[in-house]
Design a protein around this motif. Structure first.
Motif, PDB file in Angstrom:
ATOM      1  N   ARG A 124       0.809  -1.218   0.000  1.00 33.85           N
ATOM      2  CA  ARG A 124       0.000   0.000   0.000  1.00 33.85           C
ATOM      3  C   ARG A 124       0.845   1.271   0.000  1.00 33.85           C
ATOM      4  N   LYS A 125       2.142   1.104  -0.129  1.00 33.38           N
ATOM      5  CA  LYS A 125       3.078   2.236  -0.173  1.00 33.38           C
ATOM      6  C   LYS A 125       3.108   3.011   1.140  1.00 33.38           C
ATOM      7  N   LEU A 126       2.884   2.305   2.243  1.00 31.35           N
ATOM      8  CA  LEU A 126       2.999   2.900   3.576  1.00 31.35           C
ATOM      9  C   LEU A 126       4.368   2.523   4.110  1.00 31.35           C
ATOM     10  N   HIS A 127       5.089   3.490   4.621  1.00 30.94           N
ATOM     11  CA  HIS A 127       6.476   3.276   5.001  1.00 30.94           C
ATOM     12  C   HIS A 127       6.606   2.939   6.484  1.00 30.94           C
ATOM     13  N   LEU A 128       7.227   1.805   6.762  1.00 34.36           N
ATOM     14  CA  LEU A 128       7.377   1.331   8.137  1.00 34.36           C
ATOM     15  C   LEU A 128       8.129   2.324   9.008  1.00 34.36           C
ATOM     16  N   GLN A 129       9.183   2.920   8.492  1.00 34.95           N
ATOM     17  CA  GLN A 129       9.979   3.855   9.287  1.00 34.95           C
ATOM     18  C   GLN A 129       9.130   5.016   9.777  1.00 34.95           C
ATOM     19  N   GLU A 130       8.300   5.564   8.890  1.00 33.73           N
ATOM     20  CA  GLU A 130       7.423   6.674   9.287  1.00 33.73           C
ATOM     21  C   GLU A 130       6.403   6.216  10.312  1.00 33.73           C
ATOM     22  N   ILE A 131       5.889   5.011  10.140  1.00 31.85           N
ATOM     23  CA  ILE A 131       4.902   4.474  11.074  1.00 31.85           C
ATOM     24  C   ILE A 131       5.508   4.307  12.457  1.00 31.85           C
ATOM     25  N   LEU A 132       6.718   3.791  12.496  1.00 34.81           N
ATOM     26  CA  LEU A 132       7.377   3.542  13.778  1.00 34.81           C
ATOM     27  C   LEU A 132       7.791   4.843  14.467  1.00 34.81           C
ATOM     28  N   GLU A 133       8.113   5.858  13.674  1.00 34.29           N
ATOM     29  CA  GLU A 133       8.545   7.145  14.240  1.00 34.29           C
ATOM     30  C   GLU A 133       7.381   7.982  14.726  1.00 34.29           C
ATOM     31  N   THR A 134       6.187   7.736  14.186  1.00 34.06           N
ATOM     32  CA  THR A 134       5.005   8.496  14.558  1.00 34.06           C
ATOM     33  C   THR A 134       4.598   8.134  15.974  1.00 34.06           C
TER      34      THR A 134
END
Length: 53
Positions: free
Chosen positions: A39-49
């Motif tokens: 889905r083009k969702l980035h794990l790094q951004e998710i984890l940093e949020t």
């Protein structure tokens, strides 16, 4: 094989965060992360949020 296609992006992200937090099976976490990538969702951004799960 698990299908996450019916989950919203928000639900999928929550699922991933909870799976990591609860230290669920690595294979399950991998399946969820593959769906996030699809889905083009980035794990790094998710984890940093900031998340309060």
């Amino acid at each position: 094989m698990a299908s996450f296609s019916s989950l919203s992006e928000e639900a999928l992200i929550h699922c991933y965060r909870m799976a990591v937090k609860l230290k669920l099976e690595p294979d399950f976490i991998h399946l969820v992360s593959k769906e996030l990538e699809k889905r083009k969702l980035h794990l790094q951004e998710i984890l940093e949020t900031d998340c309060s799960v």
